[in-house]
Motif scaffolding. Structure first.
Motif, PDB file in Angstrom:
ATOM      1  N   SER A  30       0.891  -1.253   0.124  1.00 56.70           N
ATOM      2  CA  SER A  30      -0.444  -0.295   0.166  1.00 56.70           C
ATOM      3  C   SER A  30       0.596   1.485   0.214  1.00 56.70           C
ATOM      4  N   TYR A  31       0.368   1.997  -0.441  1.00 61.18           N
ATOM      5  CA  TYR A  31       1.256   3.340  -0.492  1.00 61.18           C
ATOM      6  C   TYR A  31       0.882   4.856  -1.015  1.00 61.18           C
ATOM      7  N   ASN A  32       0.695   5.470   0.264  1.00 59.13           N
ATOM      8  CA  ASN A  32      -0.171   7.179  -0.259  1.00 59.13           C
ATOM      9  C   ASN A  32       0.951   8.102   0.484  1.00 59.13           C
ATOM     10  N   ALA A  33      -0.134   9.465   0.202  1.00 58.94           N
ATOM     11  CA  ALA A  33       0.991  10.965   0.347  1.00 58.94           C
ATOM     12  C   ALA A  33      -0.359  11.815   0.541  1.00 58.94           C
ATOM     13  N   GLU A  34      -0.064  12.928   0.905  1.00 56.51           N
ATOM     14  CA  GLU A  34      -1.117  13.571   1.214  1.00 56.51           C
ATOM     15  C   GLU A  34      -0.192  14.972   0.809  1.00 56.51           C
ATOM     16  N   SER A  48      -5.146  24.538  -1.646  1.00 55.55           N
ATOM     17  CA  SER A  48      -5.111  23.205  -2.502  1.00 55.55           C
ATOM     18  C   SER A  48      -4.396  22.119  -1.686  1.00 55.55           C
ATOM     19  N   ARG A  49      -4.983  20.892  -2.148  1.00 54.53           N
ATOM     20  CA  ARG A  49      -4.465  19.827  -1.261  1.00 54.53           C
ATOM     21  C   ARG A  49      -5.087  18.819  -2.347  1.00 54.53           C
ATOM     22  N   GLY A  50      -4.398  17.967  -2.066  1.00 54.98           N
ATOM     23  CA  GLY A  50      -4.099  16.602  -2.434  1.00 54.98           C
ATOM     24  C   GLY A  50      -4.123  15.535  -2.252  1.00 54.98           C
ATOM     25  N   THR A  51      -4.495  14.032  -2.705  1.00 52.39           N
ATOM     26  CA  THR A  51      -3.969  12.892  -1.577  1.00 52.39           C
ATOM     27  C   THR A  51      -4.343  11.684  -3.114  1.00 52.39           C
ATOM     28  N   LEU A  52      -3.434  11.045  -3.003  1.00 54.79           N
ATOM     29  CA  LEU A  52      -3.359   9.836  -3.522  1.00 54.79           C
ATOM     30  C   LEU A  52      -2.599   8.191  -2.617  1.00 54.79           C
ATOM     31  N   ASN A  53      -3.465   7.220  -3.110  1.00 59.14           N
ATOM     32  CA  ASN A  53      -3.872   6.031  -2.641  1.00 59.14           C
ATOM     33  C   ASN A  53      -3.211   5.475  -2.877  1.00 59.14           C
ATOM     34  N   GLN A  54      -2.662   3.851  -3.307  1.00 61.53           N
ATOM     35  CA  GLN A  54      -2.854   2.784  -4.181  1.00 61.53           C
ATOM     36  C   GLN A  54      -2.367   1.497  -3.552  1.00 61.53           C
ATOM     37  N   GLN A  60      -6.108  -7.760  -6.829  1.00 62.91           N
ATOM     38  CA  GLN A  60      -6.782  -6.614  -7.279  1.00 62.91           C
ATOM     39  C   GLN A  60      -5.993  -5.156  -6.917  1.00 62.91           C
ATOM     40  N   ILE A  61      -5.501  -4.640  -7.877  1.00 61.18           N
ATOM     41  CA  ILE A  61      -5.269  -2.909  -7.317  1.00 61.18           C
ATOM     42  C   ILE A  61      -6.050  -2.203  -8.081  1.00 61.18           C
ATOM     43  N   THR A  62      -5.451  -0.699  -7.010  1.00 60.64           N
ATOM     44  CA  THR A  62      -7.203   0.008  -6.786  1.00 60.64           C
ATOM     45  C   THR A  62      -5.890   1.460  -6.720  1.00 60.64           C
ATOM     46  N   LEU A  63      -6.103   1.850  -7.274  1.00 62.25           N
ATOM     47  CA  LEU A  63      -5.311   3.867  -7.347  1.00 62.25           C
ATOM     48  C   LEU A  63      -6.451   4.509  -7.377  1.00 62.25           C
ATOM     49  N   ALA A  64      -6.674   5.346  -6.346  1.00 61.77           N
ATOM     50  CA  ALA A  64      -6.876   6.233  -5.970  1.00 61.77           C
ATOM     51  C   ALA A  64      -6.444   8.430  -5.977  1.00 61.77           C
ATOM     52  N   LEU A  65      -6.929   8.944  -7.242  1.00 65.18           N
ATOM     53  CA  LEU A  65      -5.696  10.421  -6.762  1.00 65.18           C
ATOM     54  C   LEU A  65      -7.270  11.950  -6.505  1.00 65.18           C
TER      55      LEU A  65
END
Length: 79
Positions: A30-34, A48-54, A60-65
């Motif tokens: 699992s990876y995440n950045a914010e 400005s705000r951003g998140t990245l989750n994988q 299964q592979i899930t990616l969310a931005l």
């Protein structure tokens, strides 16, 4: 001599980074950045705000931005 206050910056921000890995029978990762940044000036505000989750596994592979950007004339900003 009077105490002088140090001027405060109109900029503020935060950042986070994470990583989790597992092996053996579960083989997942699992990876995440914010990040978040905000400018509160006399004439305009900016945020400005951003998140990245994988998530990743054998099946299964899930990616969310997610990104949010706001720029407007000066008034309180709430994110």
């Amino acid at each position: 001599m009077a105490d002088e206050e140090e001027p405060t910056s109109p900029w503020s921000g935060s950042a986070a980074l994470g990583f989790v890995a597992s092996g053996g029978n579960t083989d997942s990762s699992s990876y995440n950045a914010e990040y978040g940044v905000k400018y509160s000036g006399e004439r305009w505000n900016y945020a400005s705000r951003g998140t990245l989750n994988q998530q990743r596994s054998q099946v299964q592979i899930t990616l969310a931005l997610s990104l949010i950007h706001i720029s407007e004339p000066t008034r309180p900003l709430y994110i």
